[in-house]
Write a protein that holds these residues in place. Sequence first.
Motif: not given
Length: 623
Positions: A316-324, A395-410
């Motif tokens: 996911i990080l590689s596809y979005l080119k986000i620094d881990s 779809v390309k997203l920034k790091a904060q954009q991505l995590v803002d969309m994600l549901y808490p781990i269940q």
Amino acid sequence: MENTTNNKPALKIMGNNEFIEEVIKKASIEELYWLHGLLSGIIGTRTQQIAQTGTTTVSPPTTSPAGATVLVEEMLTVTTTETYTVLFATQSGNSRKVAKMLEAKANENNIAVNVLDIADFPPHQIKKEKNLIIICSTQGEGDPPLSAEEFYAYIHSNKVGKLDHLQYAVLALGDKSYVNFCKTGKDIDNRLHALGAKRIISRADCDVNFKPTAEKWINELISTLIEKNNRPQVSSATTYATSSKSTAAEVRNIDIFTREQPGTLVVSDIIHLNGRGSTKDTLHVELIDEKQQIIYQPGDSLGIYFRNASSLVDDILSYLKIDSKEMIIYQNVQLSVRECLEQKTELTLLNREFLGKLAEVARKEELNTIINDNAKLSEFIYGRDVLDVLQEFKVKLKAQQLVDMLYPIQPRLYSIASSPLYQEGEVHLTIGKLQYQFNGRPKTGMCSGFVANDLKGGDVITAFVHENESFRLPSDEAPIIMIGQGTGIAPYRAFMQDIEANGRHNKTWLFFGNPHFTTDFLYQTDWQQWYKKKLLTRIDLAWSRDQSEKIYVQHRLRQKAREVFEWIDDGAHIYLCGGKKMGKDVQDTLLNIIQEAKNISNDQAKEYLKNIKRQHRYHEDLY
């Protein structure tokens, strides 16, 4: 129903206790409802008086010349407010817990409530009810709980008529990872409203972490009822007791190993149960509670918290080119995007909420088309993960954009395969490692892969007990029929350990299915030992791939139809654990068995099975 001194059933209770017991035996269901609600109100009043005076001393009742106690006279003469019938419909027990939370709050405020399992409420009684509160969960893809099937069918039939006299409130429990989130509660709410009933307050929909929403809804409901009855409110800041654990919990910390406050367990051993050449990889996991704090019963599940696979996070990080190492904020906490994706967010269970946010940010109208069609949505999210969707819609997203969309781990739930009486201080699980391919990408279930690939002896995991009150051994020594496939054998191992540890004498019959005898007979030695000890009365096995014609557990039931019906007619409890399709196939087979054995119509057979369910002798744990 409304209870006042001017409007009460003509139930006359006088004389000694034996006479009272005799009158109660002869009372109609309406009179019993009235008594239950009235007693709840009196108990609430007494409880409040005790709280205010700081004493728990209760004076013995004095006796009138006629022999009637003052308490009985009080029951007949006290002026009461309206009673509210509270129905809970639950599969695992969460709705019952919320009903008890509501009952505690109502009693504090001297509001009479009559709390019932919806299975114990005759559906036609709704025509006579004036005040109804329903707390209802939803199973899987929108099905009502087993206990609510009859009520649900009745209110959606043409038998019920108008309900203009009824005021009601609904609290729905569900799981947002499913397409039909809280569907049963929504359906009941909408149907009652369509029949002319009036809402006391609006419905609230609870996700898996139901307590905060439930507490807010209860407080709003109680405030509304207090205002309606023109009474002062005791308190709006109530601490609710939701545990229904056994008395063994009294000497331990019962707040540990709940969803709100999970505990830790140490991995003792992980054993691969399948033989060489099997297409399955089933794990037997042994966990140790070093502090001896966990409390559970056979039939319960264990919720496990896990880490998402590093390989998926890397992709996911590689596809979005986000620094881990990039820092983000998730749920008001600052952490690296890698840590967030591995430990905090759901990456493999897609839902409508995530896709809606993605459609809005990415401006993808095709996603809205999918979101607005339940059938398309169910088909789309099956097998896909976050990376699939990002790549598919480019779809390309920034790091904060991505995590803002994600549901808490269940956390994932797994049926417990041990009895605490037999394996003291331990919890055993049976976990099938999920492996499949989607669009050419090999995939593994996040939690089962975490257990299989990442855990080893000595590791510590975070977990909680998920109570399943509808999947319990009978309280007496009634016969039990256990039907399961694959990892569905887990709770039956717990049942048998408990039967052996308690020295019980229930007749037991196992129907178990899997692909091959030589590689997939899970816990074979255990079952052979129980059969040798005469704890397991009968066993029938279905190996679907050991012959050209596929054989499943329902076929074995059919082959033993006469004996199966004899057990059922003798009061046997029936248990089903495994896939939903198996559950439907088994129920259809049981209906055929009943119909032929009694030489009755299909409708009569359905009524016979309904009666078994009313008696709480039919238990399902399907997934």
